[in-house]
Design a protein around this motif. Structure first.
Motif, PDB file in Angstrom:
ATOM      1  N   LEU A 248       0.971  -1.805  -0.119  1.00  0.00           N
ATOM      2  CA  LEU A 248       0.077  -0.262  -0.226  1.00  0.00           C
ATOM      3  C   LEU A 248       0.727   1.151  -0.558  1.00  0.00           C
ATOM      4  CD1 LEU A 248      -2.126  -0.949   2.628  1.00  0.00           C
ATOM      5  CD2 LEU A 248      -2.582  -1.262   0.324  1.00  0.00           C
ATOM      6  N   THR A 249       0.100   1.998   0.128  1.00  0.00           N
ATOM      7  CA  THR A 249       0.678   3.702   0.278  1.00  0.00           C
ATOM      8  C   THR A 249       1.215   3.907   1.197  1.00  0.00           C
ATOM      9  OG1 THR A 249      -0.749   4.925  -0.454  1.00  0.00           O
ATOM     10  CG2 THR A 249       0.191   4.311  -1.948  1.00  0.00           C
ATOM     11  N   PRO A 250       1.903   5.357   1.920  1.00  0.00           N
ATOM     12  CA  PRO A 250       2.379   5.284   3.799  1.00  0.00           C
ATOM     13  C   PRO A 250       0.319   5.507   4.133  1.00  0.00           C
ATOM     14  CG  PRO A 250       4.085   6.042   2.599  1.00  0.00           C
ATOM     15  CD  PRO A 250       3.164   5.401   0.845  1.00  0.00           C
ATOM     16  N   THR A 251      -0.070   6.431   3.188  1.00  0.00           N
ATOM     17  CA  THR A 251      -1.085   7.438   3.388  1.00  0.00           C
ATOM     18  C   THR A 251      -2.368   6.993   3.854  1.00  0.00           C
ATOM     19  OG1 THR A 251      -0.924   8.978   1.713  1.00  0.00           O
ATOM     20  CG2 THR A 251      -2.814   8.681   2.288  1.00  0.00           C
ATOM     21  N   ALA A 274       4.605  -4.102   2.980  1.00  0.00           N
ATOM     22  CA  ALA A 274       5.514  -2.938   2.162  1.00  0.00           C
ATOM     23  C   ALA A 274       4.499  -1.947   1.771  1.00  0.00           C
ATOM     24  CB  ALA A 274       5.743  -3.899   0.779  1.00  0.00           C
ATOM     25  N   TYR A 275       5.898  -0.191   1.796  1.00  0.00           N
ATOM     26  CA  TYR A 275       4.574   0.376   1.378  1.00  0.00           C
ATOM     27  C   TYR A 275       5.868   0.531  -0.349  1.00  0.00           C
ATOM     28  CZ  TYR A 275       8.522   2.889   3.513  1.00  0.00           C
ATOM     29  OH  TYR A 275       9.404   3.324   4.264  1.00  0.00           O
ATOM     30  N   SER A 276       4.646   1.908  -1.289  1.00  0.00           N
ATOM     31  CA  SER A 276       5.847   2.530  -1.941  1.00  0.00           C
ATOM     32  C   SER A 276       4.654   4.409  -2.379  1.00  0.00           C
ATOM     33  CB  SER A 276       6.320   1.993  -3.482  1.00  0.00           C
ATOM     34  OG  SER A 276       6.838   2.951  -4.562  1.00  0.00           O
ATOM     35  N   PHE A 297       9.647  -5.499   7.185  1.00  0.00           N
ATOM     36  CA  PHE A 297       8.704  -4.354   7.049  1.00  0.00           C
ATOM     37  C   PHE A 297       8.951  -3.821   5.794  1.00  0.00           C
ATOM     38  CE2 PHE A 297       6.851  -0.431   8.976  1.00  0.00           C
ATOM     39  CZ  PHE A 297       6.784   0.242   8.287  1.00  0.00           C
ATOM     40  N   VAL A 298       8.996  -4.234   4.194  1.00  0.00           N
ATOM     41  CA  VAL A 298       9.909  -3.540   3.199  1.00  0.00           C
ATOM     42  C   VAL A 298       9.715  -1.961   2.602  1.00  0.00           C
ATOM     43  CG1 VAL A 298      10.533  -4.921   0.965  1.00  0.00           C
ATOM     44  CG2 VAL A 298       9.241  -6.490   2.146  1.00  0.00           C
ATOM     45  N   ASN A 299      10.255  -1.562   1.980  1.00  0.00           N
ATOM     46  CA  ASN A 299      10.152  -0.421   1.388  1.00  0.00           C
ATOM     47  C   ASN A 299      11.152  -0.117   0.430  1.00  0.00           C
ATOM     48  OD1 ASN A 299       9.932   2.251   0.548  1.00  0.00           O
ATOM     49  ND2 ASN A 299      11.911   3.515   1.238  1.00  0.00           N
ATOM     50  N   HIS A 300       9.752  -0.363  -0.899  1.00  0.00           N
ATOM     51  CA  HIS A 300       9.776   0.024  -2.287  1.00  0.00           C
ATOM     52  C   HIS A 300      10.271   1.408  -2.590  1.00  0.00           C
ATOM     53  CE1 HIS A 300       9.344  -4.601  -3.724  1.00  0.00           C
ATOM     54  NE2 HIS A 300       8.647  -4.322  -2.612  1.00  0.00           N
ATOM     55  N   TYR A 301      11.227   1.801  -3.304  1.00  0.00           N
ATOM     56  CA  TYR A 301      11.362   2.721  -4.504  1.00  0.00           C
ATOM     57  C   TYR A 301      11.670   2.495  -6.207  1.00  0.00           C
ATOM     58  CZ  TYR A 301      14.211   6.617  -5.943  1.00  0.00           C
ATOM     59  OH  TYR A 301      15.207   7.691  -6.817  1.00  0.00           O
ATOM     60  N   GLY A 302      11.014   3.141  -6.330  1.00  0.00           N
ATOM     61  CA  GLY A 302      10.747   2.815  -8.351  1.00  0.00           C
ATOM     62  C   GLY A 302       9.711   3.474  -8.814  1.00  0.00           C
ATOM     63  N   SER A 303       8.783   2.823  -9.619  1.00  0.00           N
ATOM     64  CA  SER A 303       8.246   4.722 -10.587  1.00  0.00           C
ATOM     65  C   SER A 303       7.270   3.263 -11.502  1.00  0.00           C
ATOM     66  CB  SER A 303       8.767   5.224 -11.349  1.00  0.00           C
ATOM     67  OG  SER A 303       9.743   4.526 -12.126  1.00  0.00           O
ATOM     68  N   THR A 304       6.629   3.748 -12.090  1.00  0.00           N
ATOM     69  CA  THR A 304       5.614   3.390 -12.794  1.00  0.00           C
ATOM     70  C   THR A 304       6.505   2.983 -13.710  1.00  0.00           C
ATOM     71  OG1 THR A 304       3.757   4.886 -12.123  1.00  0.00           O
ATOM     72  CG2 THR A 304       3.255   3.453 -14.330  1.00  0.00           C
ATOM     73  N   GLU A 305       7.383   3.898 -14.954  1.00  0.00           N
ATOM     74  CA  GLU A 305       8.222   3.175 -15.983  1.00  0.00           C
ATOM     75  C   GLU A 305       9.248   2.593 -15.905  1.00  0.00           C
ATOM     76  OE1 GLU A 305       7.321   8.003 -16.303  1.00  0.00           O
ATOM     77  OE2 GLU A 305       8.363   6.590 -13.797  1.00  0.00           O
ATOM     78  N   THR A 310      15.667   0.283  -6.472  1.00  0.00           N
ATOM     79  CA  THR A 310      15.650  -0.526  -5.197  1.00  0.00           C
ATOM     80  C   THR A 310      15.139  -0.973  -3.824  1.00  0.00           C
ATOM     81  OG1 THR A 310      16.032   1.920  -3.506  1.00  0.00           O
ATOM     82  CG2 THR A 310      18.125   1.287  -5.122  1.00  0.00           C
ATOM     83  N   TYR A 311      15.383  -1.611  -2.902  1.00  0.00           N
ATOM     84  CA  TYR A 311      14.084  -1.980  -1.759  1.00  0.00           C
ATOM     85  C   TYR A 311      14.998  -2.542  -0.809  1.00  0.00           C
ATOM     86  CZ  TYR A 311      16.186  -6.969  -1.983  1.00  0.00           C
ATOM     87  OH  TYR A 311      15.995  -7.773  -2.982  1.00  0.00           O
TER      88      TYR A 311
END
Length: 509
Positions: A248-251, A274-276, A297-305, A310-311
């Motif tokens: 999900l998103t942090p919100t 997990a969140y992004s 507790f996973v953090n994803h950093y990425g984009s639609t493209e 990174t994670y």
């Protein structure tokens, strides 16, 4: 591998396992296949062909999921559109995609106007929406057989539109191999298990919604549908349906963990969250850990493209963007250079640079739909320019510090808002804080802090003294202006809209 094959394999592997769990109706994989095939056969009878675009203006309901899989069976390009876009942005998407079919519900019926379409599409109504033909009629008239086209893994499976917070939306074509490998990477990076159950709460026009569906489908797992996100209903669904993983998103997490009934729910089946989409504050990390108690507790950093850059396997331990994804190669270059200047020396440990991603990744798109200008701006010499800034720490983990556009240049000094925000968050009288650069005749820009106070008696003088005495904040980084606001402007998925603060779109208190 294409997404139709992914679906078929999951059906044949565990036909009787639950695939979709809705509030009124649920489907096993076999039952889902039967309805998907009926929809696919009806779409084919309507003359919809491989690589035609089918636009969806639906919430996360069963019909949306069935249409998604029917599109994959026929090689049709599934194109979900954010129904919360402005009217102008929505019509831009319509003209950009030129859909052969548009599927909508009563809530989105007002958006579908004949004069908008260059060539009138076939209109399909869901849940009673007035259209050329209804979803129910297509299911009733459909059969279990259809002519299966030859679908390459390099064919476009879907087009997802970016949020358009800094301009008109951009269509991101995602191929079958893009989506398959991204989903596989997600499973590995989050350590999902066979038969996992997830909450499909983020809308399917967002990459998180699509990823949640595909990941559990690969594992013969279950998607618990949330037509509209509600924190109380979501907590109840996680408990009753024994949900095991969340993306999900942090919100969304914020609204659940701060709900007054959060601690009363049995959430013990969750093994991974997990969140992004945006950063998560230290306080929210702590609260999520308290309420959900996940193993991971996973953090994803990425984009639609490009799905994952990174994670971080456990944000509680490392507190950073983590290591490159399993398909990724990333570099940091000078904040003031373009990706085609790769001859420049890369940033050393601790030095802030702009983040570029190798385009040879199997998760990477090839360029924007109908936007060669945007493609040229984003891609150069096989590297994708993220527009983000970051640095590598001692452990080799990437720490993202913000957008290049958000960097403040004051008196010739580069100032990064994240650093000032982290200092200010330590003040007990602050609930939320965002720092932006404000134009100044003498300095070029000054540091301006927008504060949502926790303590109504908080004063500017208190914050100024706090910053002056803080050992981690130099004088040049100290805010020169403080504004108390009722809330920080955000998109529906929780992204901070700094532009609105710069342009004065906020309620001062």
């Amino acid at each position: 591998m294409n997404l139709s094959m992914l679906f078929d394999i999951s059906v044949h592997r565990h036909a009787s396992k639950p695939a979709l769990i809705g509030s009124k109706k649920s489907y096993t994989y076999k039952e889902l296949e039967e309805e998907v095939n009926r929809m696919a056969s009806s779409l084919q009878k309507l003359g919809i062909k491989k690589q035609d675009r089918l636009m969806v203006i639906l919430k996360n309901n069963i019909e949306n999921v069935i249409i998604f899989w029917a599109c994959q069976k026929l090689g049709i390009i599934y194109t979900p559109v954010n129904f919360r876009l402005s009217i102008d942005d929505f019509y831009f998407c319509v003209k950009d995609i030129e859909p052969k079919v548009v599927v909508y519900e009563p809530f989105s019926e007002h958006l579908v106007k004949k004069e908008v379409f260059a060539e009138r599409p076939i209109l399909i109504g869901v849940n009673g929406a007035k259209a050329d033909i209804s979803y129910e009629e297509l299911i009733d008239q459909g059969t279990s057989s259809y002519s299966r086209p030859d679908i390459s893994y390099e064919d476009i499976a879907m087009i997802l539109y970016t949020s358009g917070t800094t301009g008109v939306p951009k269509g991101v074509p995602r191929t079958h191999i893009n989506e398959y490998t991204s989903s596989l990477a997600h499973i590995i990076q989050c350590r999902y298990k066979t038969f996992d159950r997830t909450l499909l709460a983020v809308p399917m026009y967002h990459v998180i919604g699509i990823r949640s569906l595909l990941a559990v489908s690969l594992l013969s797992g279950s998607a618990v549908l949330m037509t509209e996100f509600d924190p109380k209903d979501s907590l109840q669904a996680i408990e009753e349906e024994k949900v095991t993983c969340l993306f999900l998103t942090p919100t969304y997490y914020h609204d659940m963990v701060y709900h007054p009934d959060a601690s009363q729910h049995d959430l013990s089946n969750l093994h991974t969250i997990a969140y992004s989409g945006s950063p998560m504050s230290d306080e929210l990390v702590r609260k999520c850990d308290e309420i959900f108690s996940p193993q991971r507790f996973v953090n994803h950093y990425g984009s639609t493209e490009i799905y994952t850059f990174t994670y971080c396997e456990d944000i509680r331990l490392k507190g950073s963007g983590g290591k490159p994804g399993i398909h990724q190669n990333i570099r940091l270059i000078s904040p003031n250079s373009r990706p085609d200047s790769m001859s420049e020396a890369e940033m050393k440990e601790g030095e802030v640079g702009q983040i570029v991603i190798n385009m040879n990744s199997v998760e990477a798109f090839k360029g924007y739909w109908n936007r060669p200008d945007a493609t040229r701006d984003a891609i150069s010499s096989d590297w994708y320019y993220t527009g983000d800034l970051g640095y590598f720490n001692k452990e080799g983990n990437l720490v993202v510090v913000g957008r290049a556009d958000d960097m403040i240049i004051s008196g010739g000094e580069n100032i990064y808002p994240f650093h000032i925000e982290n200092v200010l968050k330590e003040h007990p009288g602050i609930r939320e804080v965002i720092v932006v650069g404000e134009a100044d005749k003498r300095w070029g820009q000054i540091v301006a802090a927008f504060i949502v106070p926790e303590d109504p008696s908080l004063k500017v003088q208190d914050l100024d003294q706090f910053c002056k005495k803080h050992p981690q904040l130099s004088n040049v980084n100290r805010p020169r202006k403080y504004t108390f606001v009722s809330e920080i402007p955000k998109s529906k998925t929780g992204k901070i809209l700094r532009r609105k603060l710069r342009e004065g779109f906020y309620e001062q208190i």
